[in-house]
Design a protein around this motif. Structure first.
Motif, PDB file in Angstrom:
ATOM      1  N   PHE A  69       0.894  -1.139   0.087  1.00 10.90           N
ATOM      2  CA  PHE A  69       0.069   0.016   0.091  1.00 10.90           C
ATOM      3  C   PHE A  69       0.951   1.265  -0.046  1.00 10.90           C
ATOM      4  O   PHE A  69       1.700   1.403   0.887  1.00 10.90           O
ATOM      5  N   GLU A  70       0.829   2.129  -0.858  1.00 10.97           N
ATOM      6  CA  GLU A  70       1.578   3.235  -1.289  1.00 10.97           C
ATOM      7  C   GLU A  70       0.825   4.565  -1.242  1.00 10.97           C
ATOM      8  O   GLU A  70       0.141   4.645  -2.286  1.00 10.97           O
ATOM      9  N   ASN A  71       0.647   5.208  -0.129  1.00 10.17           N
ATOM     10  CA  ASN A  71      -0.469   6.323  -0.300  1.00 10.17           C
ATOM     11  C   ASN A  71      -1.742   5.999  -0.874  1.00 10.17           C
ATOM     12  O   ASN A  71      -2.657   5.350  -0.334  1.00 10.17           O
ATOM     13  N   GLU A  72      -2.001   6.407  -2.153  1.00 10.50           N
ATOM     14  CA  GLU A  72      -3.318   6.211  -2.547  1.00 10.50           C
ATOM     15  C   GLU A  72      -3.261   4.974  -3.528  1.00 10.50           C
ATOM     16  O   GLU A  72      -4.346   4.319  -3.878  1.00 10.50           O
ATOM     17  N   ARG A  73      -2.232   4.315  -3.711  1.00  6.00           N
ATOM     18  CA  ARG A  73      -1.981   3.196  -4.549  1.00  6.00           C
ATOM     19  C   ARG A  73      -1.871   1.944  -3.981  1.00  6.00           C
ATOM     20  O   ARG A  73      -1.369   1.797  -2.906  1.00  6.00           O
ATOM     21  N   VAL A  74      -2.472   0.867  -4.653  1.00  4.54           N
ATOM     22  CA  VAL A  74      -2.411  -0.322  -3.993  1.00  4.54           C
ATOM     23  C   VAL A  74      -1.497  -1.305  -5.132  1.00  4.54           C
ATOM     24  O   VAL A  74      -1.864  -1.255  -6.459  1.00  4.54           O
ATOM     25  N   LEU A  75      -0.518  -2.024  -4.736  1.00  2.00           N
ATOM     26  CA  LEU A  75       0.550  -2.718  -5.702  1.00  2.00           C
ATOM     27  C   LEU A  75       0.347  -4.231  -5.387  1.00  2.00           C
ATOM     28  O   LEU A  75       0.480  -4.686  -4.425  1.00  2.00           O
ATOM     29  N   LEU A  76      -0.028  -4.921  -6.736  1.00  2.00           N
ATOM     30  CA  LEU A  76      -0.082  -6.466  -6.290  1.00  2.00           C
ATOM     31  C   LEU A  76       1.157  -6.771  -7.162  1.00  2.00           C
ATOM     32  O   LEU A  76       1.028  -6.899  -8.427  1.00  2.00           O
ATOM     33  N   ALA A  77       2.125  -7.557  -6.716  1.00  2.00           N
ATOM     34  CA  ALA A  77       3.383  -8.113  -7.180  1.00  2.00           C
ATOM     35  C   ALA A  77       3.834  -6.851  -8.009  1.00  2.00           C
ATOM     36  O   ALA A  77       4.297  -7.223  -9.269  1.00  2.00           O
ATOM     37  N   GLY A  78       3.894  -5.754  -7.377  1.00  2.00           N
ATOM     38  CA  GLY A  78       4.649  -4.631  -8.166  1.00  2.00           C
ATOM     39  C   GLY A  78       3.771  -3.921  -8.910  1.00  2.00           C
ATOM     40  O   GLY A  78       4.050  -2.746  -9.506  1.00  2.00           O
ATOM     41  N   GLN A  79       2.597  -4.373  -9.636  1.00  2.00           N
ATOM     42  CA  GLN A  79       1.884  -3.608 -10.457  1.00  2.00           C
ATOM     43  C   GLN A  79       0.704  -2.876  -9.723  1.00  2.00           C
ATOM     44  O   GLN A  79      -0.023  -3.453  -8.769  1.00  2.00           O
ATOM     45  N   ASP A  80       0.299  -1.520 -10.383  1.00  2.00           N
ATOM     46  CA  ASP A  80      -0.570  -0.798  -9.703  1.00  2.00           C
ATOM     47  C   ASP A  80      -1.995  -1.421 -10.025  1.00  2.00           C
ATOM     48  O   ASP A  80      -2.297  -1.396 -11.306  1.00  2.00           O
TER      49      ASP A  80
END
Ligand code: C5P
Length: 218
Positions: A69-80
């Motif tokens: 979880f990066e601020n507003e973004r969610v990354l799954l296996a490095g992908q937004d």
């Protein structure tokens, strides 16, 4: 534990997410969007070709979820995947995989790890009942089915997506029914949760209400 935790539970499109995020900002607490973990599990299963009805395999996927979880973004296996996980179809998948005990168990430690000294606002269906039973304040946030469908509709339109109010209403209803009928952590107002009916309120008013309840609790 001495960790400040505010748990917000409620049905789909009740505004929990927006409210919890704003309250976390004001209090400078961390924020846990637990629904995102179920959505990510559904998406990861889909991508792995695993059916949402396969409890054992889906639980393994939940256990080994590579998520950030990066601020507003969610990354799954490095992908937004922030936008992808918000779709109605992934919402339906999330509610299917969330009915399995093994899946809920697999996500438990991951959710509890969000509770740090900084404090936490957590939103979902079982934040006050199962994940953080010792939360200082538990709120059950709701609104009528019509108001929730309308809010979800406006949200999709604002994002430039096509939306069909009747279909959204049906979807919300069947999702709520499944969430409430399951035996594992069913959606319901927990006995020590404060009921907040938000149908006649706007976001600012709901945030104000939650913040003042928090201040009187602390
Ligand atoms: O809150 P959100 O709509 O993103 O959650 C998607 C689905 O995940 C819900 O319909 C529910 O079935 C499940 N969920 C859950 N427990 C949580 C959060 C979400 O079962 N704490």
């Amino acid at each position: 534990l001495g960790i400040a935790i505010l748990a917000i539970d409620g049905p789909s499109a009740s505004g929990k997410g927006s409210v919890a995020q704003r309250v976390a900002e004001v209090l400078e607490f961390a924020y846990l969007d637990s629904g995102a973990l179920y959505r990510l599990t559904a998406l990861a299963a889909q991508r792995a070709g695993v059916g949402w009805n396969d409890e054992h395999s889906v639980a393994q996927i939940a256990q080994s979820l590579d998520v950030r979880f990066e601020n507003e973004r969610v990354l799954l296996a490095g992908q937004d995947v922030s936008a992808v996980i918000r779709s109605e179809s992934i919402g339906v998948g999330a509610s299917q995989v969330a009915a399995f005990a093994a899946v809920r168990q697999a996500l438990l430690a991951r959710q509890r790890a969000f509770a740090t000294k900084q404090g936490l606002v957590a939103d979902g269906r079982d934040m006050g009942s199962v994940v953080f039973p010792d939360a200082q304040l538990k709120i059950f946030l709701t609104a009528t089915a019509e108001v929730r469908a309308e809010r979800r509709y406006q949200q999709l339109i604002a994002r430039g997506e096509s939306a069909d109010l009747a279909a959204i209403t049906r979807d919300l209803q069947s999702r709520d029914e499944r969430d409430a009928a399951r035996t594992e952590a069913p959606l319901r107002q927990w006995h020590d949760a404060l009921l907040l009916e938000t149908s006649g309120l706007n976001l600012d008013q709901v945030v104000e209400c939650v913040l003042s309840s928090w201040k009187t609790r602390m």
